[in-house]
Design a protein around this motif. Structure first.
Motif, PDB file in Angstrom:
ATOM      1  N   ILE A 166      17.378  41.218  -3.394  1.00  0.00           N
ATOM      2  CA  ILE A 166      18.507  40.254  -3.914  1.00  0.00           C
ATOM      3  C   ILE A 166      18.549  40.443  -2.217  1.00  0.00           C
ATOM      4  O   ILE A 166      19.262  40.647  -1.820  1.00  0.00           O
ATOM      5  N   HIS A 167      19.026  39.190  -2.635  1.00  0.00           N
ATOM      6  CA  HIS A 167      19.223  38.252  -0.920  1.00  0.00           C
ATOM      7  C   HIS A 167      20.580  38.772  -0.956  1.00  0.00           C
ATOM      8  O   HIS A 167      21.627  38.434  -1.884  1.00  0.00           O
ATOM      9  N   GLN A 196      26.225  36.470 -11.451  1.00  0.00           N
ATOM     10  CA  GLN A 196      24.763  35.979 -10.553  1.00  0.00           C
ATOM     11  C   GLN A 196      24.442  36.679 -10.380  1.00  0.00           C
ATOM     12  O   GLN A 196      22.647  36.546  -9.776  1.00  0.00           O
ATOM     13  N   GLN A 197      24.378  38.284  -9.507  1.00  0.00           N
ATOM     14  CA  GLN A 197      24.217  38.627  -9.279  1.00  0.00           C
ATOM     15  C   GLN A 197      22.897  39.679 -10.348  1.00  0.00           C
ATOM     16  O   GLN A 197      21.657  40.123 -10.197  1.00  0.00           O
ATOM     17  N   GLU A 208      19.802  37.653 -10.067  1.00  0.00           N
ATOM     18  CA  GLU A 208      19.212  38.313  -9.076  1.00  0.00           C
ATOM     19  C   GLU A 208      17.979  39.430  -9.642  1.00  0.00           C
ATOM     20  O   GLU A 208      16.992  39.547  -9.004  1.00  0.00           O
ATOM     21  N   LYS A 256      15.597  38.310 -12.589  1.00  0.00           N
ATOM     22  CA  LYS A 256      14.581  37.730 -11.741  1.00  0.00           C
ATOM     23  C   LYS A 256      13.325  38.727 -11.647  1.00  0.00           C
ATOM     24  O   LYS A 256      12.354  38.389 -11.220  1.00  0.00           O
ATOM     25  N   ASN A 282      16.141  29.741 -13.186  1.00  0.00           N
ATOM     26  CA  ASN A 282      15.729  29.570 -12.564  1.00  0.00           C
ATOM     27  C   ASN A 282      15.096  31.082 -12.188  1.00  0.00           C
ATOM     28  O   ASN A 282      14.282  31.376 -11.185  1.00  0.00           O
ATOM     29  N   LEU A 302      20.114  31.469  -5.471  1.00  0.00           N
ATOM     30  CA  LEU A 302      20.233  30.877  -7.458  1.00  0.00           C
ATOM     31  C   LEU A 302      20.628  28.823  -7.141  1.00  0.00           C
ATOM     32  O   LEU A 302      21.284  28.780  -6.071  1.00  0.00           O
ATOM     33  N   ALA A 340      16.508  29.446  -1.669  1.00  0.00           N
ATOM     34  CA  ALA A 340      15.579  29.921  -3.244  1.00  0.00           C
ATOM     35  C   ALA A 340      14.490  29.489  -3.914  1.00  0.00           C
ATOM     36  O   ALA A 340      13.889  30.927  -4.399  1.00  0.00           O
ATOM     37  N   PHE A 361      22.763  34.320  -2.859  1.00  0.00           N
ATOM     38  CA  PHE A 361      22.045  34.437  -3.922  1.00  0.00           C
ATOM     39  C   PHE A 361      20.525  33.242  -3.315  1.00  0.00           C
ATOM     40  O   PHE A 361      21.841  32.329  -2.932  1.00  0.00           O
TER      41      PHE A 361
END
Lengths: 310, 524
Positions: free
Chosen positions: B96-97, B158-159, B162, B165, B111, B102, A184, B100
């Protein structure tokens, strides 16, 4: 007699030397905590301390400058850290094993240099006590907290500083992220290698100070293997303290107070076999560790080399 | 073109991004062969391809994680250099992997702030970051609490972190790498709402997926990669799912396998109030009651981590039960050794095929006798019968179309699809009575997936009782006769195939009880 222990003078003495004895643990363990927070387990702390202790002592002895000795110890520790960083970060070496390698290197090298350069045990006049004006006159408290040498004050200052750096700065955020999820961090442009180099070299520098605190502030001698496992205890204290500076402080104090207690018991000739007395700090540490199984998790990426994967 | 060229986040749009002649070689593989790809502001461009087709390689080049051997990237017509994620972030590209990126033990704000310069110099400025997160969240309709820890959030949330972010870093163009793989159908719908909003606001999106219906639903254009080469780009409105599937694989594929009619026999595997722990020490299963009949595929649907792994492991004897009974053809096998259960002709296709399904450093032939190696004819009095083992391997390689240089090749050198064929061959050839298949097609390409599904349906036709544990709802719906939905270690409901819809299953997967499901469906 056991009752001799409970006089004010003796109790103050126990606490004051307990505070003093915790110095090397604090430097070494907080340095180790930075490394572990970034995902690097450094088992070479003991070796870094030994070389630091020798460097500080030898330079202080030959030049007469304690500060030059301390600086040399820091440089030696930093160089050991640099080597460790290269091996673990660039070469992806197994961290536990390479740490043991660095320990053995420090053990052998400090002994060799001692034999070649000195040959016999000598003493130096270490860092003197600094009496904080006013505060050191308070009965009891003054003797325990405010009549110590500069390295003791430094160690206690290091605890809040380490907490602040880890929790309140962008650097601390990077260190923690690299230890928890390097992928990350990498994906956000944080250089995992650079952060790990920084923490390992910082840890080495602090281990060097830890060694110096033994040889030119606490004991004022250098002997072969004079750390005798202290560096490994420092690594254990990081776990004990749950990777938090305040926890490490608690662990270091507990360990040092009991150590100080057993030393005083021997001084006062309290009839306890010395072997048992010497064992006490370790036994108590194990008992406390078992009783307070830490709820804090280790950094997820601890001791895992980082490679940009697929 | 709308009246403004700015995005709601205040950043400039990327009107066009173009990758030209991108070539990337890895030792022995041409992962990307002179590929051209482009994205425009205000569109979703889907990138389709099987595993190993080069989708990820291409996107990692765009994001600066890999460096191309040849080719150039242009933004708004001007060539740019991208040599690290930092460069691509600065150019307005976000990713966006699939897994995640994170840090679980840190908060949303931490984050987001990670790696960015702070307005307070060396100190973090989390209050300011939090404020900006809330601003962005409101602009894009993403609900998120900046002070929550990541581990407290659901996968869907969580997505969103992302996405925030990337937006926070001023992403004008977002790469979404298989973003729906881990979501429930409802979460997918929510994601699509967000994606549509972003496109309307002028973002460009790259959507990587191999779920064709999603590509058809969300994208404006679609490009297909095969073996590192760009096969072509089309308007999504000009294609069908069937076209895309054929295009991807390079031949005609049977889209929905022919299930045929099969008579259901009596129950072969019964679970009565089965309970067990999980690896985290919390209850894994809390009283499961399920029957699987002869000639039936019972699908187990659920969001990952709701007891699927524990279910498979308790049935196969790999995990201790803490209560209840597992009954195989009338015999209570609770607490039996895995080998005793195997001997009663229960076969198991494990979820982690590389870890639990085979031994990577063993040869194909050795892997094919792992389960039966102690039995005649493969061994006698403790000595392996190598001639028989070789003959057996050759037979299975031929029968199950395993693509391998030889039977002596180490398993680790084969593709995922061929490894799964070896597992399948080993587990099916012994004519089992019951098969537990856990995620049997996860990570496989369309061709291999098709093959595995056909084999399972063939076994069903032979009267084998099959439990299919899958997180892929399309797979569950395509193969199952009945579908049991598990949530937090319990069966929410068992639904016959005819009555199952993605929406209905999705609610059950999210833990909404059947009665509530009925109420909501009445409302709609």
């Amino acid at each position: 007699m056991i009752s001799d222990l409970f006089t004010v003078t003796v109790l103050v003495g126990i606490l004051a030397s307990g505070i003093r004895l915790s110095t090397p643990y604090l430097y070494a363990a907080i340095g180790e905590a930075f490394g572990q927070k970034s995902g690097v387990l450094n088992l070479g702390v003991e070796g870094q301390m030994l070389l630091g202790a020798f460097a500080a002592f030898y330079v202080a002895l030959t030049t007469g400058s304690l500060w030059l000795g301390l600086l040399t110890a820091m440089i030696v520790g930093a160089l050991m850290g640099l080597a460790m960083a290269y091996v673990t970060v660039n070469l992806h070496a197994e961290q536990g094993i390479s740490g043991i390698g660095f320990y053995l290197f420090g053990l052998g090298m400090s002994d060799l240099l001692f034999q070649k350069l000195m040959g016999t045990v000598e003493t130096v006049k270490g860092f003197p006590e600094i009496y904080i004006p006013g505060l050191s006159d308070i009965p009891g408290i003054g003797k325990i907290f405010f009549s110590q040498n500069i390295l003791v004050y430094g160690a206690y200052l290091l605890v809040p500083i380490a907490w602040f750096v880890l929790n309140k700065t962008t650097l601390g955020l990077k260190i923690r992220s690299v230890g928890e999820n390097p992928d990350a961090a990498d994906s956000l442009g944080v250089s995992v290698s650079r952060i790990r180099y920084f923490t390992i070299i910082l840890g080495g520098t602090l281990s060097g100070i830890a060694g110096a605190s033994l040889s030119i502030a606490l004991l004022n001698v250098f002997q072969q293997n004079m750390t005798s496992g202290l560096g490994f205890i420092a690594v254990a204290l990081v776990y004990f303290g749950g990777w938090r500076p305040i926890g490490i402080l608690g662990g270091a104090l507990l360990f040092s107070f009991i150590n100080s207690l057993q030393l005083w018991m021997q001084v006062l000739s309290i009839p306890i076999p010395s072997d048992i007395a010497v064992m006490m700090p370790y036994v108590v540490t194990i008992l406390v560790l078992v009783a307070t199984v830490s709820k804090v998790r280790a950094p997820s990426a601890l001791s895992k080399p980082f490679e940009r994967g697929d | 073109m709308t009246e403004t060229d700015k995005l709601p986040s205040g950043r400039d749009r990327i009107e066009s991004l173009e990758m030209r002649g991108i070539t990337k070689r890895f030792p022995g593989v041409l992962a990307s062969d002179h590929v051209n790809f482009d994205v425009k502001s205000g569109e979703v461009h889907a990138l389709l391809g099987e595993n190993g087709a080069g989708k990820s390689t291409l996107m990692k080049i765009l994001y600066g994680l890999y460096h191309p051997d040849e080719g150039e990237i242009l933004i708004n017509g001007k060539p740019v250099r991208i040599s690290s994620p930092n460069d691509s972030i600065n150019l307005g590209i976000g990713m966006i992997h699939q897994h995640f990126m994170l840090v679980q033990t840190m908060t949303v704000a931490e984050n987001v702030a990670l790696g960015l310069p702070s307005s307070r110099g060396l100190l973090t400025d989390l209050d300011r970051v939090s404020k900006r997160i809330i601003e962005l969240a409101n602009l894009y309709g993403l609900k998120i609490d900046p002070s929550a820890y990541i581990w407290q959030l659901s996968v869907g949330q969580q997505q969103r972190v992302e996405i925030i972010k990337a937006l926070y870093r001023g992403a004008a163009l977002l790469i979404l790498d298989e973003p729906t793989a881990v979501l429930t159908p409802q979460e997918v719908d929510e994601l699509f709402v967000i994606m549509n909003q972003m496109v309307k606001d002028g973002h460009g999106l790259v959507f990587i997926s191999h779920k064709l219906h999603e590509v058809v639903e969300i994208s404006h254009r679609v490009s297909v990669l095969r073996d590192g080469r760009m096969i072509g780009t089309r308007l999504t409105s000009d294609t069908t799912k069937q076209d895309l599937a054929n295009w991807m694989v390079g031949r005609e594929v049977g889209f929905t396998p022919d299930r045929g009619q099969v008579e259901c026999g009596g129950p072969r595997l019964q679970l009565k109030d089965v309970a067990c722990g999980s690896d985290r020490g919390t209850p894994g299963l809390r009283g499961i009651n399920i029957d699987v009949c002869s000639g039936e595929i019972l699908g187990i649907a659920g969001v990952s981590g709701n007891g699927q792994r524990e279910l498979a492991e308790t049935i196969t004897g790999l995990r201790k039960t803490t209560g209840g009974h597992v009954i195989l053809e009338g015999n209570d096998i609770t607490g039996f050794d895995p080998s005793d259960i195997t001997d009663r002709m229960l076969s198991y296709i494990p979820e982690e095929r590389m870890r639990d399904g085979m031994i990577k450093d063993f040869t194909v032939a050795e892997n094919m006798i792992l389960r039966e190696h102690e039995k005649m004819p493969y061994s006698r009095y403790g000595f392996l019968n190598l001639r028989e083992i070789s003959r057996h391997a050759d037979e299975l390689i031929k029968k199950f179309h395993v693509k391998t240089p030889s039977r002596e090749t180490h398993a680790k050198n084969l593709s995922g699809g061929n490894i799964q064929k070896i597992v399948l061959a080993r587990e099916i050839f012994r004519t089992p009575r019951v098969i537990i298949a856990a995620q049997p097609t996860r990570g496989l390409d369309i061709g291999a997936t098709e093959y595995v599904r056909e084999q399972l349906l063939e076994q069903r036709k032979q009267g084998v009782a099959i439990m299919l544990i899958s997180e892929d709802l399309d797979e569950i719906l395509a193969l199952s006769d009945r579908i049991a939905v598990i949530y937090e270690g319990q069966v929410m409901d068992i639904v016959p195939r005819a009555e199952a819809t993605p929406a209905k299953l999705g609610l059950l997967m999210a833990g909404v009880h059947p009665e509530e499901t009925k109420q909501t469906s009445e409302v709609f």
